[in-house]
Design a protein around this motif. Structure first.
Motif, PDB file in Angstrom:
ATOM      1  N   TYR A 104      67.649 -41.939 106.236  1.00 56.73           N
ATOM      2  CA  TYR A 104      68.990 -42.506 106.457  1.00 56.73           C
ATOM      3  C   TYR A 104      69.930 -42.089 105.331  1.00 56.73           C
ATOM      4  N   GLU A 105      69.457 -42.208 104.090  1.00 51.23           N
ATOM      5  CA  GLU A 105      70.318 -41.921 102.930  1.00 51.23           C
ATOM      6  C   GLU A 105      70.653 -40.433 102.832  1.00 51.23           C
ATOM      7  N   ASN A 106      69.702 -39.586 103.223  1.00 52.64           N
ATOM      8  CA  ASN A 106      69.977 -38.149 103.229  1.00 52.64           C
ATOM      9  C   ASN A 106      71.077 -37.826 104.230  1.00 52.64           C
ATOM     10  N   ILE A 107      70.974 -38.433 105.418  1.00 59.23           N
ATOM     11  CA  ILE A 107      71.987 -38.155 106.452  1.00 59.23           C
ATOM     12  C   ILE A 107      73.341 -38.747 106.049  1.00 59.23           C
ATOM     13  N   GLU A 108      73.272 -39.850 105.322  1.00 62.85           N
ATOM     14  CA  GLU A 108      74.490 -40.558 104.913  1.00 62.85           C
ATOM     15  C   GLU A 108      75.305 -39.779 103.869  1.00 62.85           C
ATOM     16  N   LEU A 109      74.617 -38.913 103.095  1.00 63.22           N
ATOM     17  CA  LEU A 109      75.263 -38.247 101.950  1.00 63.22           C
ATOM     18  C   LEU A 109      76.608 -37.575 102.263  1.00 63.22           C
ATOM     19  N   PRO A 110      76.665 -36.686 103.267  1.00 64.63           N
ATOM     20  CA  PRO A 110      77.961 -36.033 103.548  1.00 64.63           C
ATOM     21  C   PRO A 110      79.055 -37.028 103.905  1.00 64.63           C
ATOM     22  N   LEU A 111      78.671 -38.128 104.567  1.00 59.93           N
ATOM     23  CA  LEU A 111      79.667 -39.136 104.932  1.00 59.93           C
ATOM     24  C   LEU A 111      80.178 -39.851 103.689  1.00 59.93           C
ATOM     25  N   LEU A 113      80.268 -38.572 100.721  1.00 54.46           N
ATOM     26  CA  LEU A 113      81.091 -37.625  99.956  1.00 54.46           C
ATOM     27  C   LEU A 113      82.468 -37.428 100.572  1.00 54.46           C
ATOM     28  N   THR A 114      82.547 -37.507 101.886  1.00 55.24           N
ATOM     29  CA  THR A 114      83.866 -37.317 102.520  1.00 55.24           C
ATOM     30  C   THR A 114      84.643 -38.627 102.574  1.00 55.24           C
ATOM     31  N   GLY A 115      84.039 -39.701 102.065  1.00 53.78           N
ATOM     32  CA  GLY A 115      84.754 -40.974 101.982  1.00 53.78           C
ATOM     33  C   GLY A 115      84.853 -41.702 103.304  1.00 53.78           C
ATOM     34  N   ALA A 116      83.907 -41.411 104.212  1.00 54.36           N
ATOM     35  CA  ALA A 116      83.937 -42.081 105.525  1.00 54.36           C
ATOM     36  C   ALA A 116      83.559 -43.563 105.380  1.00 54.36           C
ATOM     37  N   ASP A 117      84.022 -44.356 106.328  1.00 53.37           N
ATOM     38  CA  ASP A 117      83.740 -45.797 106.309  1.00 53.37           C
ATOM     39  C   ASP A 117      82.987 -46.186 107.576  1.00 53.37           C
ATOM     40  N   ASN A 118      82.271 -47.285 107.496  1.00 52.81           N
ATOM     41  CA  ASN A 118      81.596 -47.870 108.673  1.00 52.81           C
ATOM     42  C   ASN A 118      80.858 -46.820 109.502  1.00 52.81           C
TER      43      ASN A 118
ATOM     44  N   ARG B   7      81.682 -47.219  94.978  1.00 51.72           N
ATOM     45  CA  ARG B   7      80.983 -47.159  96.270  1.00 51.72           C
ATOM     46  C   ARG B   7      79.967 -46.023  96.327  1.00 51.72           C
ATOM     47  N   ILE B   8      80.348 -44.888  95.827  1.00 53.44           N
ATOM     48  CA  ILE B   8      79.488 -43.723  95.995  1.00 53.44           C
ATOM     49  C   ILE B   8      78.577 -43.496  94.796  1.00 53.44           C
ATOM     50  N   TRP B   9      79.185 -43.346  93.635  1.00 53.55           N
ATOM     51  CA  TRP B   9      78.384 -42.946  92.477  1.00 53.55           C
ATOM     52  C   TRP B   9      77.415 -44.015  92.052  1.00 53.55           C
ATOM     53  N   MET B  10      77.885 -45.262  92.032  1.00 58.60           N
ATOM     54  CA  MET B  10      76.983 -46.328  91.614  1.00 58.60           C
ATOM     55  C   MET B  10      75.815 -46.445  92.585  1.00 58.60           C
ATOM     56  N   ARG B  11      76.128 -46.278  93.880  1.00 59.81           N
ATOM     57  CA  ARG B  11      75.066 -46.352  94.879  1.00 59.81           C
ATOM     58  C   ARG B  11      74.035 -45.236  94.646  1.00 59.81           C
ATOM     59  N   LEU B  12      74.554 -44.023  94.441  1.00 62.69           N
ATOM     60  CA  LEU B  12      73.644 -42.890  94.209  1.00 62.69           C
ATOM     61  C   LEU B  12      72.876 -43.057  92.901  1.00 62.69           C
ATOM     62  N   VAL B  13      73.603 -43.458  91.865  1.00 56.50           N
ATOM     63  CA  VAL B  13      72.982 -43.596  90.544  1.00 56.50           C
ATOM     64  C   VAL B  13      71.870 -44.641  90.588  1.00 56.50           C
ATOM     65  N   LEU B  14      72.148 -45.771  91.215  1.00 55.86           N
ATOM     66  CA  LEU B  14      71.128 -46.828  91.263  1.00 55.86           C
ATOM     67  C   LEU B  14      69.910 -46.357  92.057  1.00 55.86           C
ATOM     68  N   ARG B  15      70.164 -45.618  93.129  1.00 60.30           N
ATOM     69  CA  ARG B  15      69.041 -45.095  93.916  1.00 60.30           C
ATOM     70  C   ARG B  15      68.204 -44.135  93.070  1.00 60.30           C
ATOM     71  N   PHE B  16      68.882 -43.213  92.401  1.00 58.39           N
ATOM     72  CA  PHE B  16      68.152 -42.216  91.612  1.00 58.39           C
ATOM     73  C   PHE B  16      67.414 -42.880  90.443  1.00 58.39           C
ATOM     74  N   PRO B 298      81.470 -29.515  90.236  1.00 61.88           N
ATOM     75  CA  PRO B 298      80.827 -29.452  88.915  1.00 61.88           C
ATOM     76  C   PRO B 298      81.103 -30.697  88.063  1.00 61.88           C
ATOM     77  N   ASN B 299      82.358 -31.163  88.061  1.00 57.11           N
ATOM     78  CA  ASN B 299      82.681 -32.351  87.259  1.00 57.11           C
ATOM     79  C   ASN B 299      81.972 -33.589  87.785  1.00 57.11           C
ATOM     80  N   GLU B 300      81.905 -33.696  89.094  1.00 57.10           N
ATOM     81  CA  GLU B 300      81.207 -34.848  89.677  1.00 57.10           C
ATOM     82  C   GLU B 300      79.720 -34.796  89.356  1.00 57.10           C
TER      83      GLU B 300
END
Lengths: 222, 397
Positions: A104-111, A113-118, B7-16, B298-300
């Protein structure tokens, strides 16, 4: 939004010690948006480099690359990253997935990164499309080779990119599983209309594709 | 950075962080052990400093000393000083300088008239008795330093005479006890007898002093300043750091040398952390390559790797501070006995048992050092991860 691809006199040269290796040599072609192309050729013919150039993973040594109006050769590393994030889906040979993230998390990654919601429902539908709806919480090491590549396909398609670049995704799979991956990719391509380039040297797969670009020594031979 | 950080980085960081357990434990372990050790070392340093201050002040001077030209000032000043809430105890003394004479000679001494029930409980002189007992109240008995006893060839029970330069004297003083602190000047010149043993004439010929003991000896300056405001002109309260500048210098040197050692130790720890992080970054080249191929800039990437390692370091720092604090508390409860190495040291005449203590600086310094080293150790590997292109990383792996 599906994207057309234009390459004009594109070359990529590597240097191994003092020896120049022309992985792609004065390559020009135009790929219509929404088409499904096979990129065929033997190992070392330049398939991976060509896909990397179109995906902005590598920069050309010479020539122009335009993907949907984006001039890749003029972009810096950050620009190329953002281009990939929004417009490209990539599927590699072998290990495609982030090992410490679930399906799930792998598939979620691009979403993410693109800032998608819900997007929970979107991912659930995609898991259903790839017949892994009950394996969303599994880690990559708990999946078979074919399942991993299905997840990679799902991750490449989930954010509806303009271009999907599949670099021999069936290379390490048996023929039945490989055919299944191709079917999946074709089905998703038909559903989304995205432009797909599928690198392979498997004649059975090449026969199924509507367009074929054949490479030899970095040049297009047909 | 355009993306929503929380939303994104903290989620990823905590997972990693939670899933790369070996790496998290390896990096975090370094920091936890390093920080806890620093807290303990700082606590021990503070404890040693406290011990030296306590040994020096509890022998005689107190945390502050007020010298008075006339003993008649004592009754008026004592209630004024007692009003200060930080004052734990007061020891008023009469002080008379003169010649102590025995059968075999005479020596100049400072004779202190004291309240034995308070003086010999509060100060540590009575713990350094080598012969006899402390004098009781209302008696004409004296306790002398070992240097005085040696100079007079006197022993307990011998009778002495005391005469001031102005002709006031006391006869028939019996030696009740002999003390030896190891501080030559003190042992050679100091004698105590109960204030009740002083004649009225001797009391009038004496000066006075008040030894002040504070409840929080580490923060005496404000209380001392408040007392000073209440004292008549020309009379001052001199705190222990003014009375003992050599001790102040020793404490400062002790603290600074410990800080230098801690910094050097932590730089080594930081080097170890950085190496561990670099190795894990290299182990994860393919993972980072895929992330870059998916569109992480790269910065991210620098930010992601930095944040991941910095978070581990920060949490480990907090854990290290807590564990270090607990270690200091345990060591303070039981005490660390350094008597074997301090018995000949003038700053440890009362006790060589050190009780480590936590201070704000004792937590802040290791914490800051740990965070600074963590930033450095996390930044360099994150630059490596950021600099490499996706193609390089995928090819390398």
């Amino acid at each position: 939004m599906t994207l057309p691809i234009h390459l004009h006199q594109v070359s990529k040269t590597y240097f191994d010690g003092g020896t120049a290796i022309h992985a792609v040599n004065s390559f020009s072609t135009a790929i219509a948006s929404g088409s499904f192309h096979a990129v065929a050729g033997r190992s070392g013919s330049g398939k991976t480099t060509l896909l990397n150039l179109i995906g902005g993973i590598e920069s050309p040594s010479a020539g122009d690359i335009q993907v949907g109006g984006h001039h890749l050769h003029a972009m810096d590393e950050t620009g190329l990253s953002l281009f990939r994030r929004h417009h490209v889906g990539m599927i590699f040979q072998g290990d495609n997935l982030i090992p410490k993230l679930t399906v799930y998390e792998n598939i979620e990654l691009p979403l993410l990164l693109t800032g998608a919601d819900n997007f929970a429902e979107t991912i659930r539908c995609m898991l259903s499309d790839i017949a892994l709806e009950d394996k969303g919480d599994r880690f990559p090491h708990q999946l078979s080779g074919g399942q991993k590549q299905r997840v990679a396909v799902a991750r490449a398609m989930i954010h509806c990119p303009g271009v999907v670049l599949a670099d021999e995704p069936t290379a390490h799979l048996d023929s039945a599983t490989a055919a299944g991956i191709l079917e999946l990719l074709i089905r998703l391509h038909e559903k989304t209309g995205t432009t797909v380039l599928f690198a392979t040297h498997d004649p059975a797969i090449i026969r199924r594709c509507e367009h074929v670009i054949t490479l030899a020594d970095g040049r297009m031979v047909s | 950075m355009k993306l929503n950080l929380t939303r994104i980085w903290m989620r990823l960081v905590l997972r990693f962080c939670s899933r790369h357990r070996r790496k998290t434990i390896a990096v975090g372990g370094f920091i936890v052990i390093g920080t806890a050790t620093l807290v303990l070392l700082y606590g021990i340093t503070t404890g040693i400093n406290d011990c030296m201050v306590m040994n020096s002040t509890h022998l005689h001077s107190g945390h502050g000393l007020i010298a008075l030209p006339d003993t008649r000032l004592l009754p008026a000043l004592i209630p004024v000083i007692r009003k200060e809430s930080r004052v734990a105890d007061l020891l008023p003394r009469h002080r008379s300088s003169g010649l102590l004479t025995g059968e075999k000679g005479a020596v100049p001494v400072n004779l202190f008239g004291v309240d034995p029930e308070k003086e010999f409980v509060k100060t540590a002189v009575s713990q350094r008795l080598t012969a006899g007992v402390v004098p009781g109240p209302e008696s004409r008995r004296i306790m002398v330093g070992s240097g005085i006893a040696d100079a007079l060839s006197a022993k307990t029970g011998d009778i002495l005479t005391f005469n001031t330069g102005s002709g006031v004297g006391l006869a028939g003083i019996e030696i009740s006890g002999i003390f030896e602190t190891g501080i030559e000047y003190f042992d050679n010149t100091t004698a105590f007898m109960p204030i009740g043993g002083f004649t009225t004439a001797l009391q009038r010929a004496s000066t006075a002093e008040i030894a002040v003991f504070f409840s929080h000896p580490e923060e005496i300056r404000p209380a001392a300043a408040r007392i000073q405001q209440q004292l008549p002109a020309g009379i001052s309260l001199r705190t222990w750091d003014e009375l003992l500048p050599d001790l102040v210098q020793l404490i400062e040197m002790n603290t600074i040398s410990m800080m230098v050692i801690m910094t050097l130790v932590y730089l080594l720890v930081g080097f170890g952390i950085s190496n561990t992080v670099i190795l894990t970054v290299m182990e994860r080249y393919r993972e980072f390559g895929i992330l870059k191929a998916l569109g992480i800039t790269p910065n991210e990437m620098v930010f992601l790797v930095f944040l991941e390692n910095f978070m581990v370091c920060l949490l480990a720092t907090l854990a290290g501070l807590a564990i270090g604090g607990a270690m200091v508390a345990i060591a303070a409860h039981f005490g660390i006995d350094f008597s074997q190495w301090t018995s000949h040291n003038r700053y440890f005449v009362v006790t060589g048992v050190v009780r480590p203590r936590i201070t704000v600086a004792g937590l802040l310094w290791p914490g800051l050092l740990s965070v600074m080293v963590s930033v450095g150790a996390a930044y360099f590997p994150s630059r490596i991860a950021g600099k490499r292109t996706a193609a390089d990383m995928l090819r390398f792996s």
